[in-house]
Design a protein around this motif. Structure first.
Motif, mmCIF file in Angstrom:
data_model
loop_
_atom_site.group_PDB
_atom_site.id
_atom_site.type_symbol
_atom_site.label_atom_id
_atom_site.label_comp_id
_atom_site.label_asym_id
_atom_site.label_seq_id
_atom_site.Cartn_x
_atom_site.Cartn_y
_atom_site.Cartn_z
ATOM 1 N N CYS A 85 0.807 -1.219 0.000
ATOM 2 C CA CYS A 85 0.000 0.000 0.000
ATOM 3 C C CYS A 85 0.841 1.271 0.000
ATOM 4 O O CYS A 85 0.314 2.367 -0.006
ATOM 5 C CB CYS A 85 -0.941 0.005 1.206
ATOM 6 N N ARG A 86 2.168 1.121 0.038
ATOM 7 C CA ARG A 86 3.112 2.233 -0.002
ATOM 8 C C ARG A 86 3.066 3.113 1.239
ATOM 9 O O ARG A 86 3.550 4.239 1.241
ATOM 10 C CB ARG A 86 2.959 3.054 -1.277
ATOM 11 N N ALA A 87 2.470 2.610 2.354
ATOM 12 C CA ALA A 87 2.503 3.336 3.625
ATOM 13 C C ALA A 87 3.952 3.424 4.076
ATOM 14 O O ALA A 87 4.777 2.565 3.750
ATOM 15 C CB ALA A 87 1.662 2.613 4.669
ATOM 16 N N ARG A 88 4.269 4.456 4.829
ATOM 17 C CA ARG A 88 5.628 4.634 5.330
ATOM 18 C C ARG A 88 5.598 4.796 6.838
ATOM 19 O O ARG A 88 4.611 5.254 7.408
ATOM 20 C CB ARG A 88 6.267 5.864 4.692
ATOM 21 N N ARG A 89 6.714 4.443 7.489
ATOM 22 C CA ARG A 89 6.873 4.695 8.919
ATOM 23 C C ARG A 89 8.357 4.715 9.237
ATOM 24 O O ARG A 89 9.199 4.364 8.414
ATOM 25 C CB ARG A 89 6.121 3.684 9.770
ATOM 26 N N VAL A 90 8.677 5.124 10.462
ATOM 27 C CA VAL A 90 10.046 5.170 10.946
ATOM 28 C C VAL A 90 10.156 4.177 12.095
ATOM 29 O O VAL A 90 9.339 4.201 13.012
ATOM 30 C CB VAL A 90 10.418 6.593 11.427
ATOM 31 N N ASP A 91 11.159 3.287 12.043
ATOM 32 C CA ASP A 91 11.391 2.302 13.091
ATOM 33 C C ASP A 91 12.712 2.582 13.778
ATOM 34 O O ASP A 91 13.614 3.187 13.186
ATOM 35 C CB ASP A 91 11.466 0.880 12.509
ATOM 36 N N LEU A 92 12.832 2.116 15.020
ATOM 37 C CA LEU A 92 14.075 2.200 15.764
ATOM 38 C C LEU A 92 14.534 0.790 16.077
ATOM 39 O O LEU A 92 13.782 -0.007 16.643
ATOM 40 C CB LEU A 92 13.884 2.983 17.067
ATOM 41 N N ASP A 93 15.765 0.460 15.708
ATOM 42 C CA ASP A 93 16.394 -0.813 16.075
ATOM 43 C C ASP A 93 17.289 -0.515 17.278
ATOM 44 O O ASP A 93 18.441 -0.110 17.113
ATOM 45 C CB ASP A 93 17.264 -1.363 14.936
ATOM 46 N N PRO A 94 16.777 -0.699 18.510
ATOM 47 C CA PRO A 94 17.585 -0.334 19.671
ATOM 48 C C PRO A 94 18.779 -1.257 19.899
ATOM 49 O O PRO A 94 19.799 -0.834 20.409
ATOM 50 C CB PRO A 94 16.606 -0.408 20.829
ATOM 51 N N ALA A 95 18.672 -2.524 19.533
ATOM 52 C CA ALA A 95 19.766 -3.479 19.677
ATOM 53 C C ALA A 95 19.560 -4.591 18.650
ATOM 54 O O ALA A 95 18.443 -4.808 18.186
ATOM 55 C CB ALA A 95 19.781 -4.061 21.084
ATOM 56 N N ALA A 96 20.613 -5.302 18.348
ATOM 57 C CA ALA A 96 20.517 -6.346 17.328
ATOM 58 C C ALA A 96 19.657 -7.522 17.778
ATOM 59 O O ALA A 96 19.151 -8.264 16.951
ATOM 60 C CB ALA A 96 21.917 -6.824 16.959
ATOM 61 N N ALA A 97 19.442 -7.700 19.083
ATOM 62 C CA ALA A 97 18.726 -8.876 19.593
ATOM 63 C C ALA A 97 17.215 -8.692 19.688
ATOM 64 O O ALA A 97 16.507 -9.624 20.012
ATOM 65 C CB ALA A 97 19.272 -9.238 20.963
ATOM 66 N N VAL A 98 16.699 -7.506 19.420
ATOM 67 C CA VAL A 98 15.261 -7.266 19.531
ATOM 68 C C VAL A 98 14.722 -6.753 18.201
ATOM 69 O O VAL A 98 15.438 -6.134 17.424
ATOM 70 C CB VAL A 98 14.927 -6.262 20.660
ATOM 71 N N PRO A 99 13.421 -6.993 17.903
ATOM 72 C CA PRO A 99 12.846 -6.496 16.645
ATOM 73 C C PRO A 99 12.711 -4.978 16.652
ATOM 74 O O PRO A 99 12.687 -4.351 17.717
ATOM 75 C CB PRO A 99 11.479 -7.175 16.583
ATOM 76 N N PRO A 100 12.599 -4.349 15.477
ATOM 77 C CA PRO A 100 12.435 -2.899 15.393
ATOM 78 C C PRO A 100 11.159 -2.437 16.103
ATOM 79 O O PRO A 100 10.165 -3.152 16.168
ATOM 80 C CB PRO A 100 12.327 -2.622 13.890
ATOM 81 N N VAL A 101 11.210 -1.213 16.604
ATOM 82 C CA VAL A 101 10.079 -0.593 17.286
ATOM 83 C C VAL A 101 9.607 0.585 16.451
ATOM 84 O O VAL A 101 10.411 1.457 16.104
ATOM 85 C CB VAL A 101 10.511 -0.080 18.688
ATOM 86 N N PRO A 102 8.311 0.669 16.092
ATOM 87 C CA PRO A 102 7.827 1.809 15.312
ATOM 88 C C PRO A 102 7.971 3.113 16.112
ATOM 89 O O PRO A 102 7.588 3.175 17.279
ATOM 90 C CB PRO A 102 6.352 1.507 15.060
ATOM 91 N N LEU A 103 8.545 4.131 15.503
ATOM 92 C CA LEU A 103 8.633 5.459 16.103
ATOM 93 C C LEU A 103 7.538 6.364 15.596
ATOM 94 O O LEU A 103 7.269 7.416 16.169
ATOM 95 C CB LEU A 103 9.979 6.105 15.782
ATOM 96 N N SER A 104 6.887 5.981 14.497
ATOM 97 C CA SER A 104 5.837 6.806 13.909
ATOM 98 C C SER A 104 4.674 5.918 13.533
ATOM 99 O O SER A 104 4.771 4.697 13.542
ATOM 100 C CB SER A 104 6.370 7.534 12.674
ATOM 101 N N ARG A 105 3.568 6.542 13.195
ATOM 102 C CA ARG A 105 2.424 5.778 12.700
ATOM 103 C C ARG A 105 2.513 5.728 11.177
ATOM 104 O O ARG A 105 3.307 6.442 10.567
ATOM 105 C CB ARG A 105 1.111 6.400 13.142
ATOM 106 N N GLU A 106 1.700 4.881 10.557
ATOM 107 C CA GLU A 106 1.718 4.748 9.112
ATOM 108 C C GLU A 106 1.136 6.001 8.477
ATOM 109 O O GLU A 106 0.168 6.559 8.973
ATOM 110 C CB GLU A 106 0.885 3.542 8.688
ATOM 111 N N VAL A 107 1.744 6.463 7.391
ATOM 112 C CA VAL A 107 1.235 7.620 6.653
ATOM 113 C C VAL A 107 1.112 7.284 5.189
ATOM 114 O O VAL A 107 1.740 6.416 4.684
ATOM 115 C CB VAL A 107 2.126 8.871 6.835
#
Length: 63
Positions: free
Chosen positions: A41-63
Motif C-alpha cells: 500500500c506504499r505506507a511509510r513509517r520510521v522504526d528504531l532498532d535499539p539493539a541487534a537482539a530485539v525487533p524494530p520498534v515503530p517510532l511513527s504511525r503509518e502515513v
C-alpha cells in the motif's frame, strides 16, 4: 439530544499485513533509525532498532 448508538471512525488505510522494506538506515545514539515502506500500500513509517537482539520498534504511525 441523545448520543448516536454507534460511532463512525474514518478509514485511513486499507487493512492488510504490511510487507515492510527498508528505504534507508541511519545510526544514532539511540540505535539505528530505519525508514520503511510497505510494498503493498506504499505506507511509510520510521522504526528504531535499539539493539541487534530485539525487533524494530515503530517510532511513527503509518502515513
Amino acid at each position: 439530544m441523545s448520543a448516536p448508538d454507534t460511532l463512525s471512525l474514518p478509514v485511513t488505510a486499507s487493512v492488510h499485513e504490511h510487507a515492510w522494506v527498508t528505504e534507508s538506515v541511519h545510526a544514532t545514539s539511540e540505535g539505528r533509525v530505519r525508514y520503511v515502506r510497505c510494498t503493498g500500500c506504499r505506507a511509510r513509517r520510521v522504526d528504531l532498532d535499539p539493539a541487534a537482539a530485539v525487533p524494530p520498534v515503530p517510532l511513527s504511525r503509518e502515513v
